[in-house]
Design an enzyme around this catalytic site. Structure first.
Site, mmCIF file in Angstrom:
data_model
loop_
_atom_site.group_PDB
_atom_site.id
_atom_site.type_symbol
_atom_site.label_atom_id
_atom_site.label_comp_id
_atom_site.label_asym_id
_atom_site.label_seq_id
_atom_site.Cartn_x
_atom_site.Cartn_y
_atom_site.Cartn_z
ATOM 1 N N SER A 35 40.761 10.359 -36.034
ATOM 2 C CA SER A 35 40.028 9.664 -34.897
ATOM 3 C C SER A 35 40.633 8.769 -34.217
ATOM 4 O O SER A 35 40.180 8.376 -33.025
ATOM 5 C CB SER A 35 38.551 9.277 -35.699
ATOM 6 O OG SER A 35 38.911 8.944 -37.134
ATOM 7 N N HIS A 37 43.349 9.550 -32.512
ATOM 8 C CA HIS A 37 43.883 10.303 -31.465
ATOM 9 C C HIS A 37 42.340 10.582 -30.530
ATOM 10 O O HIS A 37 42.583 10.491 -29.420
ATOM 11 C CB HIS A 37 44.166 11.791 -31.956
ATOM 12 C CG HIS A 37 45.603 11.784 -32.400
ATOM 13 N ND1 HIS A 37 45.544 12.235 -33.883
ATOM 14 C CD2 HIS A 37 46.775 11.460 -32.350
ATOM 15 C CE1 HIS A 37 46.749 12.306 -34.276
ATOM 16 N NE2 HIS A 37 47.398 11.737 -33.117
HETATM 17 P P1 AMP Z 1 51.078 11.351 -33.118
HETATM 18 O O1 AMP Z 1 50.397 12.358 -32.844
HETATM 19 O O2 AMP Z 1 51.333 10.482 -34.256
HETATM 20 O O3 AMP Z 1 52.572 11.293 -32.229
HETATM 21 O O4 AMP Z 1 50.298 10.026 -32.100
HETATM 22 C C1 AMP Z 1 49.782 10.431 -30.729
HETATM 23 C C2 AMP Z 1 49.355 9.204 -30.088
HETATM 24 O O5 AMP Z 1 48.081 8.632 -30.915
HETATM 25 C C3 AMP Z 1 50.280 8.010 -30.131
HETATM 26 O O6 AMP Z 1 50.245 7.427 -28.850
HETATM 27 C C4 AMP Z 1 49.762 7.086 -31.339
HETATM 28 O O7 AMP Z 1 50.100 5.650 -31.094
HETATM 29 C C5 AMP Z 1 48.647 7.290 -31.300
HETATM 30 N N1 AMP Z 1 47.670 6.839 -32.471
HETATM 31 C C6 AMP Z 1 48.182 7.543 -33.697
HETATM 32 N N2 AMP Z 1 47.535 6.768 -34.612
HETATM 33 C C7 AMP Z 1 46.768 5.996 -34.167
HETATM 34 C C8 AMP Z 1 45.936 4.995 -34.412
HETATM 35 N N3 AMP Z 1 45.661 4.901 -35.913
HETATM 36 N N4 AMP Z 1 45.309 4.234 -33.724
HETATM 37 C C9 AMP Z 1 45.609 4.353 -32.449
HETATM 38 N N5 AMP Z 1 46.342 5.371 -31.767
HETATM 39 C C10 AMP Z 1 46.811 5.900 -32.903
#
Ligand code: AMP
Length: 283
Positions: A35, A37
């Site tokens: 959630s 993402h």
């Molecule tokens: P990732 O798939 O982990 O590379 O994350 C993709 C995007 O989602 C990045 O911009 C992350 O900073 C963001 N993201 C991942 N987890 C969270 C979270 N718990 N709260 C806010 N943004 C997140």
């Protein structure tokens, strides 16, 4: 929802969006959607008529000893979640679509990439900058949304976007957390039951720093030591780093906090590396 697998398909999609006079927002992800993402998608929807999400586990941001092969992948589940969230198009490239075998160009922001996570992941942010600049150029997006959970990544991408005059508005989104405070992460699914029970203590340690700050503590080293001591008391947790840095330029703070400060940490349960952060700002 359209599923785009080639750069050509993405370019045609963007031409159609812009041809209709609409703005395009990009939400880059590595999939295994949660959630956090999907909250980024809602922010993207507030900034543009059309939202494209990329799902790509980017090999160049993983070191050989890291979890690239084991990184969770769930294409079917991700497509269902993206569609339910109202994403208009998903870009799902294969690695060979993104990187030719003889690719030699790397984008990096060294002054922001050596501290914090750069200590134990020295090549990580060059991989991130390279893929994000490619995604900006491939999608031709007007806006891109990134989470503050990866605070250093967001700061580096803002710097890169300014320095390269990329015509993209970079938007940050606050950290989304589970009810017990644990920052949502695709890697949380690696945690066993005991680790998952202890994991909220990462955020609890940051909240302890926040309470100390609100009670008047301004010494960067004492705040850092407080967080570190709390983390070191967590069974099975190995601390990678705890840092107190200037929230704007990520440089270490010596002595007293005078501007907004970022308290950032990384710690490992076994091979599962978790990060979290909090910004301390004068009321
Ligand atoms: P990732 O798939 O982990 O590379 O994350 C993709 C995007 O989602 C990045 O911009 C992350 O900073 C963001 N993201 C991942 N987890 C969270 C979270 N718990 N709260 C806010 N943004 C997140």
């Amino acid at each position: 929802m359209q599923i785009l697998r080639s750069i050509e398909e993405v370019r045609a999609y963007t031409r159609a969006v812009h041809g209709a006079g609409q703005r395009l927002a990009l939400v880059p992800t590595m999939g295994a959607l949660h959630s956090g993402h999907l909250a980024l998608v809602r922010t993207a929807q507030a900034h543009a008529e059309r939202v494209v999400m990329s799902i790509f586990v980017n090999p160049t941001q993983f070191a050989p000893n890291e979890d690239f092969d084991a990184y969770p992948r769930d294409e079917r589940g991700d497509l269902d979640k993206a569609e339910a969230a109202g994403v208009h198009a998903v870009f799902l490239p294969q690695a060979h679509e993104i990187y030719t075998p003889d690719a030699a160009t790397v984008v990096s922001v060294p002054s922001l990439a050596t501290q914090l996570c750069g200590g134990s992941r020295p090549h990580h942010f060059a991989g991130v900058c390279t893929i994000v600049s490619k995604l900006f150029l491939i999608t031709g997006c007007d806006v891109a949304v990134f989470g503050e959970k990866d605070y250093q990544q967001l700061a580096i991408i803002r710097r890169m976007t300014l320095d390269l005059n990329l015509p993209v508005q970079v938007v940050g989104h606050p950290i989304e957390r589970a009810a017990d405070g644990l920052a949502l992460s695709s890697r949380n699914r690696y945690l066993n039951e005991a680790q998952r029970t202890e994991a909220p203590r990462l955020y609890a340690s940051l909240q302890a720093a926040q309470r100390a700050f609100e009670a008047g503590e301004r010494d960067a080293e004492r705040l850092r030591a407080l967080v570190r001591a709390q983390l070191e008391a967590v069974p099975g947790l190995q601390v990678d780093y705890v840092s107190v840095v200037d929230a704007a330029d990520l440089q270490p703070i010596e002595g007293a906090l005078e501007r907004p400060a970022l308290v950032a940490l990384a710690a490992l349960f076994g091979r599962t590396r978790l990060i979290d952060n909090l910004v301390l700002t004068e009321p």
